[in-house]
Design a protein around this motif. Structure first.
Motif, short mmCIF file in Angstrom:
data_model
loop_
_atom_site.label_atom_id
_atom_site.label_comp_id
_atom_site.label_asym_id
_atom_site.label_seq_id
_atom_site.Cartn_x
_atom_site.Cartn_y
_atom_site.Cartn_z
N ALA A 281 0.81 -1.22 0.00
CA ALA A 281 0.00 0.00 0.00
C ALA A 281 0.84 1.26 0.00
O ALA A 281 0.42 2.29 -0.51
N ALA A 282 2.01 1.21 0.58
CA ALA A 282 2.83 2.41 0.61
C ALA A 282 3.28 2.82 -0.79
O ALA A 282 3.72 3.93 -1.01
N LEU A 283 3.16 1.89 -1.75
CA LEU A 283 3.59 2.20 -3.10
C LEU A 283 2.43 2.23 -4.09
O LEU A 283 2.51 2.90 -5.12
N TRP A 284 1.36 1.48 -3.83
CA TRP A 284 0.25 1.39 -4.78
C TRP A 284 -0.84 2.33 -4.40
O TRP A 284 -1.62 2.01 -3.55
N LEU A 285 -0.98 3.39 -4.98
CA LEU A 285 -2.07 4.27 -4.61
C LEU A 285 -2.78 4.81 -5.83
O LEU A 285 -2.85 5.98 -5.98
N VAL A 286 -3.29 3.97 -6.67
CA VAL A 286 -4.05 4.43 -7.81
C VAL A 286 -5.53 4.27 -7.52
O VAL A 286 -5.93 3.28 -6.98
N LYS B 70 3.86 10.56 12.44
CA LYS B 70 4.85 9.61 11.95
C LYS B 70 4.16 8.31 11.55
O LYS B 70 3.30 7.81 12.27
N PRO B 71 4.48 7.75 10.39
CA PRO B 71 3.82 6.51 9.96
C PRO B 71 4.23 5.33 10.82
O PRO B 71 5.30 5.33 11.45
N PHE C 11 3.01 10.23 -1.03
CA PHE C 11 3.58 10.69 0.23
C PHE C 11 2.51 11.01 1.27
O PHE C 11 1.48 11.61 0.96
N ASN C 12 2.75 10.60 2.51
CA ASN C 12 1.94 10.99 3.68
C ASN C 12 0.49 10.52 3.62
O ASN C 12 -0.36 11.04 4.35
N GLU D 40 -2.92 -3.59 8.23
CA GLU D 40 -2.04 -3.00 9.24
C GLU D 40 -2.02 -1.48 9.19
O GLU D 40 -1.70 -0.82 10.18
N PHE D 41 -2.35 -0.91 8.03
CA PHE D 41 -2.24 0.54 7.86
C PHE D 41 -3.59 1.16 7.49
O PHE D 41 -3.64 2.18 6.81
#
Length: 227
Positions: A14-19, A64-65, A138-139, A177-178
């Motif tokens: 998820a930290a990389l896939w955000l479409v 903070k993540p 980001f964020n 988890e996120f």
């Protein structure tokens, strides 16, 4: 069990896939800049003035993540760059979330299935765009509502992540988890316009009303990868 494994495998990236997820395409109705944004710098006085404005407006630092386990980070990175997740094996998440341009494609609307190239060099033979853009990555941990229309969000009253198209089971939710950020990457692979395609592969043959079958087929692909 297979469904839970799939949910975990997809959500860790998820930290990389955000479409965003949408099955709609349209002929372009707007133009995009042909050049990259111009870099600029601010003076110390301007920076101080900006801090004062932010303080007066109540703007505070982003939280903070949560830490990401190294093995999940490596898996997420591999999945985000792998075209095997798309129906016709011709597009990955990072096709639009370009690292070279700060995880965006510099377009207001993205080009999905059938496109060729990256960023502003990406074209489509029918000149089609998706009714979504590729936002920066980001964020995003700091928000509980994701996508333009807010279809993926955290219900703060029940503390449950809400998603479109499917009622998630307790075991599927257990791997988020996120929060919403973990759930978001599960849905671009369901979108025909974005990643799944309309024909030519086993994922496209699945009915739109059966998202879990698509996820299972994606897992079969991943499980067949030889180490």
């Amino acid at each position: 069990m297979r469904s839970r494994i799939l949910t975990g495998a997809v959500s860790v990236s998820a930290a990389l896939w955000l479409v965003g997820c949408s099955d709609d395409t349209t002929a372009p109705t707007e133009t995009t800049a042909a050049t990259a944004p111009v870099a600029f710098a601010i003076t110390p006085d301007q920076a101080a003035a900006l801090r004062q404005l932010a303080t007066a407006a109540g703007v505070t630092a982003v939280s903070k993540p949560a830490p990401v386990r190294p093995e999940l980070m490596r898996l997420g990175q591999a999945l985000a760059f792998d075209k095997i997740l798309s129906g016709n094996r011709d597009i990955s998440c990072m096709t639009c979330h370009l690292a070279a341009t700060a995880t965006v494609d510099l377009r207001s609307l993205a080009i999905g299935q059938g496109g060729v190239g990256l960023g502003l060099a990406r074209t489509h033979p029918q000149n089609l765009f998706i009714h979504r853009n590729a936002p920066p990555l980001f964020n995003l941990h700091a928000t509980n509502i994701l996508t333009w229309d807010g279809r993926i969000f955290l219900n703060t009253k029940t503390n449950l992540v809400k998603v479109p198209q499917v009622n998630l089971t307790t075991s599927e939710r257990a791997v988020f988890e996120f929060g919403p950020l973990s759930a978001l990457p599960m849905f671009p692979v369901l979108s025909r316009a974005e990643m799944r395609g309309t024909s030519g592969n086993e994922l496209s043959a699945v009915k739109d009303t059966d998202p879990r079958k698509t996820w299972r087929l994606v897992m079969l692909r991943l499980g067949a990868i030889q180490q």
